[in-house]
Write a protein that holds these residues in place. Structure first.
Motif, PDB file in Angstrom:
ATOM      1  N   ALA A   1     -44.684  41.375  10.318  1.00  0.00           N
ATOM      2  CA  ALA A   1     -43.931  42.034  11.388  1.00  0.00           C
ATOM      3  C   ALA A   1     -44.848  42.425  12.539  1.00  0.00           C
ATOM      4  O   ALA A   1     -44.490  42.264  13.713  1.00  0.00           O
ATOM      5  N   ALA A   2     -46.040  42.917  12.237  1.00  0.00           N
ATOM      6  CA  ALA A   2     -46.981  43.293  13.288  1.00  0.00           C
ATOM      7  C   ALA A   2     -47.430  42.069  14.087  1.00  0.00           C
ATOM      8  O   ALA A   2     -47.530  42.123  15.314  1.00  0.00           O
TER       9      ALA A   2
ATOM     10  N   LEU B   1     -45.735  39.214  14.464  1.00  0.00           N
ATOM     11  CA  LEU B   1     -44.591  38.742  15.240  1.00  0.00           C
ATOM     12  C   LEU B   1     -44.387  39.608  16.482  1.00  0.00           C
ATOM     13  O   LEU B   1     -44.177  39.092  17.585  1.00  0.00           O
ATOM     14  N   THR B   2     -44.490  40.902  16.320  1.00  0.00           N
ATOM     15  CA  THR B   2     -44.360  41.816  17.456  1.00  0.00           C
ATOM     16  C   THR B   2     -45.466  41.571  18.480  1.00  0.00           C
ATOM     17  O   THR B   2     -45.208  41.549  19.686  1.00  0.00           O
ATOM     18  N   ALA B   3     -46.679  41.357  17.997  1.00  0.00           N
ATOM     19  CA  ALA B   3     -47.806  41.159  18.906  1.00  0.00           C
ATOM     20  C   ALA B   3     -47.642  39.909  19.763  1.00  0.00           C
ATOM     21  O   ALA B   3     -47.895  39.948  20.964  1.00  0.00           O
TER      22      ALA B   3
ATOM     23  N   THR C   1     -44.856  38.317  20.514  1.00  0.00           N
ATOM     24  CA  THR C   1     -43.622  38.273  21.309  1.00  0.00           C
ATOM     25  C   THR C   1     -43.501  39.427  22.297  1.00  0.00           C
ATOM     26  O   THR C   1     -42.546  39.469  23.077  1.00  0.00           O
ATOM     27  N   ALA C   2     -44.447  40.333  22.300  1.00  0.00           N
ATOM     28  CA  ALA C   2     -44.363  41.517  23.159  1.00  0.00           C
ATOM     29  C   ALA C   2     -44.199  41.174  24.638  1.00  0.00           C
ATOM     30  O   ALA C   2     -43.519  41.885  25.370  1.00  0.00           O
TER      31      ALA C   2
ATOM     32  N   CYS D   1     -37.413  34.870  23.466  1.00  0.00           N
ATOM     33  CA  CYS D   1     -38.308  34.194  22.537  1.00  0.00           C
ATOM     34  C   CYS D   1     -37.471  33.515  21.462  1.00  0.00           C
ATOM     35  O   CYS D   1     -36.331  33.906  21.205  1.00  0.00           O
TER      36      CYS D   1
ATOM     37  N   TYR E   1     -37.035  37.349   9.126  1.00  0.00           N
ATOM     38  CA  TYR E   1     -36.627  37.314  10.533  1.00  0.00           C
ATOM     39  C   TYR E   1     -35.339  38.108  10.755  1.00  0.00           C
ATOM     40  O   TYR E   1     -35.191  38.781  11.765  1.00  0.00           O
TER      41      TYR E   1
ATOM     42  N   ALA F   1     -36.172  41.619  11.020  1.00  0.00           N
ATOM     43  CA  ALA F   1     -36.875  41.875  12.283  1.00  0.00           C
ATOM     44  C   ALA F   1     -35.937  41.784  13.485  1.00  0.00           C
ATOM     45  O   ALA F   1     -36.373  41.969  14.616  1.00  0.00           O
TER      46      ALA F   1
ATOM     47  N   TRP G   1     -33.993  39.077  14.407  1.00  0.00           N
ATOM     48  CA  TRP G   1     -33.800  37.735  14.954  1.00  0.00           C
ATOM     49  C   TRP G   1     -32.433  37.202  14.538  1.00  0.00           C
ATOM     50  O   TRP G   1     -31.881  37.596  13.502  1.00  0.00           O
TER      51      TRP G   1
ATOM     52  N   GLY H   1     -35.001  35.634  19.389  1.00  0.00           N
ATOM     53  CA  GLY H   1     -35.551  36.969  19.198  1.00  0.00           C
ATOM     54  C   GLY H   1     -34.538  38.060  19.479  1.00  0.00           C
ATOM     55  O   GLY H   1     -33.521  37.840  20.139  1.00  0.00           O
TER      56      GLY H   1
END
Length: 185
Positions: A119-120, A122-124, A126-127, A134, A149, A152, A154, A172
């Motif tokens: 998760a971290a 993916l966040t990084a 797509t930020a 996305c 996903y 998260a 998605w 996203g």
């Protein structure tokens, strides 16, 4: 991080890639698959909008990575792009995917799974997605990935992507068209 920094961690990325994609549904159990990915990564790092995130454990060993780039317009061909274009059609590909951040790979070492590392990462990556736009591909056979996903935020598009890999497109959580995908599960 950029492609130069990614290259410095090539051995760890190769190992995590091999661990993550050797089993079902990917079956990239050829020992050379990780090496081929690292070679491809060097080329991918030159793509417009390329970004990557790397997770290191307390000992400095790679425990996960994610890569993404901006999908060009016109929509690319080759790889799985042709099947995605066939599934969505030219207008929807252009509207939903071109100019959006495309998450290409997300892989987490077995020992780091369930720790929030994925998760971290993916966040990084797509930020900085432009306007929250996305997307990514995964296999409908990758139940664990699909559940990850979904948790998260998605959303899977309802259009089936033709081919043996049983791929599906996910948008996203902040993608403007995510609502259109919400009903697909």
């Amino acid at each position: 991080m950029d492609g130069e920094i990614v290259g410095a961690y090539a051995d760890g990325i190769r190992r995590v890639y091999a661990d993550a994609f050797s089993g079902p549904p990917w079956h990239e159990d050829d020992p050379a698959a990780g090496h081929r990915y690292v070679e491809r990564l060097a080329t991918d790092a030159a793509r417009p909008g390329f970004t990557a995130a790397l997770a290191l454990d307390a000992g400095g060993t790679v425990s996960g990575f994610a890569t993404a780039w901006t999908t060009p317009d016109p929509f690319p061909t080759g790889r799985a792009y042709d099947a995605v274009a066939a599934a969505l059609g030219p207008r929807r590909v252009t509207d939903r995917l071109c100019g959006a951040l495309e998450v290409d790979e997300l892989a987490v070492a077995p020992a780091a799974r369930g720790t929030g590392t994925g998760a971290a990462l993916l966040t990084a990556v797509t930020a900085a997605a432009p306007g929250g736009r996305c997307w990514l591909l995964t296999s409908l056979r990758a139940g664990t990935a699909l559940r990850f996903y979904r948790r998260a935020g998605w959303h899977r598009l309802p259009e089936a992507v033709p081919g043996r890999a049983a791929l599906t497109v996910l948008l996203g959580p902040a993608h403007p068209d995510a609502g259109a995908a919400a009903g697909a599960g």
